[in-house]
Motif scaffolding. Structure first.
Motif, mmCIF file in Angstrom:
data_model
loop_
_atom_site.group_PDB
_atom_site.id
_atom_site.type_symbol
_atom_site.label_atom_id
_atom_site.label_comp_id
_atom_site.label_asym_id
_atom_site.label_seq_id
_atom_site.Cartn_x
_atom_site.Cartn_y
_atom_site.Cartn_z
ATOM 1 N N VAL A 179 5.793 6.180 -11.717
ATOM 2 C CA VAL A 179 6.217 4.910 -11.120
ATOM 3 C C VAL A 179 6.663 5.130 -9.684
ATOM 4 O O VAL A 179 6.276 4.388 -8.771
ATOM 5 C CB VAL A 179 7.334 4.255 -11.948
ATOM 6 C CG1 VAL A 179 7.911 3.052 -11.214
ATOM 7 C CG2 VAL A 179 6.799 3.821 -13.306
ATOM 8 N N LYS A 180 7.452 6.156 -9.470
ATOM 9 C CA LYS A 180 7.916 6.467 -8.114
ATOM 10 C C LYS A 180 6.748 6.791 -7.201
ATOM 11 O O LYS A 180 6.680 6.319 -6.055
ATOM 12 C CB LYS A 180 8.897 7.639 -8.166
ATOM 13 C CG LYS A 180 9.452 8.036 -6.805
ATOM 14 C CD LYS A 180 10.416 9.212 -6.939
ATOM 15 C CE LYS A 180 10.943 9.658 -5.572
ATOM 16 N NZ LYS A 180 11.870 10.816 -5.697
ATOM 17 N N ALA A 181 5.793 7.587 -7.693
ATOM 18 C CA ALA A 181 4.646 7.986 -6.880
ATOM 19 C C ALA A 181 3.776 6.777 -6.534
ATOM 20 O O ALA A 181 3.344 6.607 -5.382
ATOM 21 C CB ALA A 181 3.824 9.036 -7.616
ATOM 22 N N ILE A 182 3.504 5.937 -7.511
ATOM 23 C CA ILE A 182 2.653 4.758 -7.280
ATOM 24 C C ILE A 182 3.342 3.785 -6.331
ATOM 25 O O ILE A 182 2.714 3.237 -5.413
ATOM 26 C CB ILE A 182 2.308 4.086 -8.623
ATOM 27 C CG1 ILE A 182 1.412 5.013 -9.453
ATOM 28 C CG2 ILE A 182 1.632 2.733 -8.397
ATOM 29 C CD1 ILE A 182 1.223 4.563 -10.888
ATOM 30 N N THR A 183 4.622 3.577 -6.519
ATOM 31 C CA THR A 183 5.372 2.662 -5.656
ATOM 32 C C THR A 183 5.409 3.162 -4.223
ATOM 33 O O THR A 183 5.240 2.387 -3.269
ATOM 34 C CB THR A 183 6.799 2.481 -6.186
ATOM 35 O OG1 THR A 183 6.746 1.989 -7.532
ATOM 36 C CG2 THR A 183 7.583 1.506 -5.339
ATOM 37 N N LYS A 184 5.592 4.473 -4.060
ATOM 38 C CA LYS A 184 5.621 5.061 -2.713
ATOM 39 C C LYS A 184 4.265 4.903 -2.035
ATOM 40 O O LYS A 184 4.190 4.527 -0.862
ATOM 41 C CB LYS A 184 6.007 6.538 -2.789
ATOM 42 C CG LYS A 184 5.928 7.263 -1.439
ATOM 43 C CD LYS A 184 6.416 8.682 -1.543
ATOM 44 C CE LYS A 184 6.175 9.505 -0.297
ATOM 45 N NZ LYS A 184 6.201 8.796 0.982
ATOM 46 N N ARG A 185 3.209 5.193 -2.753
ATOM 47 C CA ARG A 185 1.878 5.083 -2.153
ATOM 48 C C ARG A 185 1.538 3.633 -1.829
ATOM 49 O O ARG A 185 0.884 3.349 -0.826
ATOM 50 C CB ARG A 185 0.823 5.702 -3.076
ATOM 51 C CG ARG A 185 0.991 7.189 -3.286
ATOM 52 C CD ARG A 185 1.140 7.918 -1.974
ATOM 53 N NE ARG A 185 1.608 9.302 -2.141
ATOM 54 C CZ ARG A 185 2.129 10.031 -1.190
ATOM 55 N NH1 ARG A 185 2.277 9.520 0.025
ATOM 56 N NH2 ARG A 185 2.532 11.271 -1.410
ATOM 57 N N ALA A 186 1.980 2.712 -2.655
ATOM 58 C CA ALA A 186 1.766 1.292 -2.359
ATOM 59 C C ALA A 186 2.459 0.907 -1.062
ATOM 60 O O ALA A 186 1.911 0.170 -0.231
ATOM 61 C CB ALA A 186 2.264 0.432 -3.513
ATOM 62 N N ALA A 187 3.671 1.418 -0.871
ATOM 63 C CA ALA A 187 4.414 1.129 0.360
ATOM 64 C C ALA A 187 3.721 1.722 1.583
ATOM 65 O O ALA A 187 3.895 1.235 2.699
ATOM 66 C CB ALA A 187 5.834 1.671 0.244
ATOM 67 N N ASP A 188 2.915 2.773 1.368
ATOM 68 C CA ASP A 188 2.182 3.414 2.459
ATOM 69 C C ASP A 188 0.802 2.796 2.679
ATOM 70 O O ASP A 188 0.041 3.278 3.522
ATOM 71 C CB ASP A 188 2.012 4.910 2.177
ATOM 72 C CG ASP A 188 3.332 5.663 2.212
ATOM 73 O OD1 ASP A 188 4.276 5.163 2.849
ATOM 74 O OD2 ASP A 188 3.408 6.740 1.594
ATOM 75 N N GLY A 189 0.450 1.769 1.894
ATOM 76 C CA GLY A 189 -0.812 1.079 2.118
ATOM 77 C C GLY A 189 -1.902 1.311 1.107
ATOM 78 O O GLY A 189 -3.000 0.762 1.238
ATOM 79 N N VAL A 190 -1.653 2.116 0.074
ATOM 80 C CA VAL A 190 -2.660 2.318 -0.974
ATOM 81 C C VAL A 190 -2.732 1.046 -1.827
ATOM 82 O O VAL A 190 -1.706 0.519 -2.249
ATOM 83 C CB VAL A 190 -2.293 3.526 -1.864
ATOM 84 C CG1 VAL A 190 -3.257 3.651 -3.031
ATOM 85 C CG2 VAL A 190 -2.283 4.801 -1.033
ATOM 86 N N ARG A 191 -3.947 0.572 -2.074
ATOM 87 C CA ARG A 191 -4.099 -0.667 -2.826
ATOM 88 C C ARG A 191 -4.893 -0.502 -4.115
ATOM 89 O O ARG A 191 -5.149 -1.475 -4.815
ATOM 90 C CB ARG A 191 -4.757 -1.741 -1.942
ATOM 91 C CG ARG A 191 -3.864 -2.208 -0.793
ATOM 92 C CD ARG A 191 -2.638 -2.960 -1.296
ATOM 93 N NE ARG A 191 -1.710 -3.312 -0.225
ATOM 94 C CZ ARG A 191 -0.602 -2.635 0.045
ATOM 95 N NH1 ARG A 191 -0.286 -1.558 -0.688
ATOM 96 N NH2 ARG A 191 0.201 -3.016 1.019
#
Length: 384
Positions: free
Chosen positions: A50-62
């Motif tokens: 969850v932390k990894a996915i949320t962080k990557r989403a904040a960095d622009g991963v969709r």
């Protein structure tokens, strides 16, 4: 959700003449297929999913895939399934900013994941199906269809082509024809077709060097062309086909010259930025992304966050391409006329399907301002 929302509004105003459009899980299949962009695979064994996915989403991963297959040792699969279920459940209670998929090993894993998440399914968009063939694919697709009925929402399939029958010449045509027939029965469920380039190379004991693209590996390049021929037709029978993974993410001693021309960077006072890209082998990735698009592929599988910026920067439609596409789509007649940029001829009939694809990509990745190149977009993404 929307691409490039992690950049400031001022930066987006500077970069785009047509801003990227919003999309969500209810968007049309063409919109979502284009919106995948760089699809980041994350091993299901991670306990901080969850932390990894949320962080990557904040960095622009969709788009993210929780991987239960090649990235997970055989004795850790059960734990990875539990991790995936827990992550989907928790993310379903949040404002999810990525399209989320699970790469399963077996059709039974689809059933296990759906049973585990229960009513907490809003974060899940579908499943990636490994080692896909006509003989194994029907069970996978049937399970996804049943899962969609169970959760009451649309779930997509992304089959991965990586088996000997599609690669070996003597069986390839029959295998791809059978896959085409099978996928046709589930057309609205198939979001994109993906390549397992590492597995395909492994069938011949090949591992491509970072100085080379996948298109230098003849047996795989030949398969890419055949898959596009069978499954990527622009006549309404085809599917979005995504680019294979680029597996390198650190510098090395070079045998060949860098693959990025210096001129575009020098004219934009970005010589040091070019050096950074070359040092980190991103020039090879950029070259392969360009070749992907030239061969009819859209988006790319990525296994490292540093690759996302390159895929997304090159997904933005240049103003010149959008201008040409708009001219072509705006004409109901056949014929030929000069581009508004006065540097090429646009043929209204043969270029029309190309123009439609440009329009579809622009709807989710936007159109650059006339004086903005991919250099400025990539710089903004890496600086941001």
């Amino acid at each position: 959700m929307r691409h490039f929302d992690h950049l400031s509004q001022d930066v987006r105003d500077e970069l785009f003449s047509l801003a990227p459009g919003e999309f969500d899980r209810t968007s049309g299949r063409t919109v979502l297929a284009n919106a995948l962009g760089a699809t980041l695979y994350i091993p299901g064994v991670r306990t901080d999913l969850v932390k990894a996915i949320t962080k990557r989403a904040a960095d622009g991963v969709r788009s993210v895939v929780i991987d239960l297959e090649d990235a997970v040792a055989d004795d850790q699969v059960d734990g990875a399934v539990v991790n995936a279920i827990d992550a989907i459940t928790e993310l379903s209670d949040a404002d999810q900013q990525t399209l989320l998929f699970v790469r399963v090993r077996t059709p039974e894993h689809i059933r296990d994941v759906i049973a585990g998440i229960g009513d907490s399914s809003s974060a899940l968009n579908g499943f990636v199906l490994p080692k896909f063939s006509a003989s194994t694919g029907a069970r996978f697709l049937g399970e996804i269809l049943a899962a969609s009925d169970r959760v009451g929402t649309r779930l997509f399939a992304m089959p991965v082509l990586e088996t000997p029958d599609v690669l070996y010449r003597e069986s390839r045509t029959e295998a791809l024809s059978a896959i085409r027939d099978l996928l046709g029965q589930y057309r609205e469920m198939v979001l994109a077709v993906r390549f397992g380039a590492t597995d395909l190379c492994g069938l011949y004991g090949i591992r491509r060097d970072r100085d080379l693209s996948i298109y230098h590996v003849g047996v795989v390049a030949e398969l890419i062309a055949e898959v596009v021929n069978h499954l990527g037709r622009a006549d309404g029978t085809g599917y979005t086909i995504t680019g294979p993974v680029w597996e390198y993410f650190a510098g090395h001693e070079r045998m060949f010259r860098p693959q990025l021309r210096a001129t575009p960077f020098e004219s934009r006072h970005a010589k040091s930025f070019r050096h950074q890209l070359v040092t980190n082998d991103v020039d090879g990735l950029i070259r392969e992304i360009v070749l992907d698009r030239a061969n009819g592929l859209t988006g790319k599988t990525v296994i490292h966050p540093s690759h996302v910026a390159a895929v997304h920067a090159l997904s933005v439609v240049p103003h010149e391409e959008f201008s040409d596409a708009s001219d072509i789509l705006g004409s109901a007649e056949a014929g030929v006329r000069a581009s508004g940029y006065r540097n090429k001829m646009n043929e209204m009939r043969p270029h029309r399907r190309w123009a439609e694809r440009i329009r579809d990509r622009a709807a989710v990745f936007g159109v650059a301002n006339p004086d903005i190149s991919h250099v400025e977009i990539l710089t903004a993404l890496l600086d941001g």
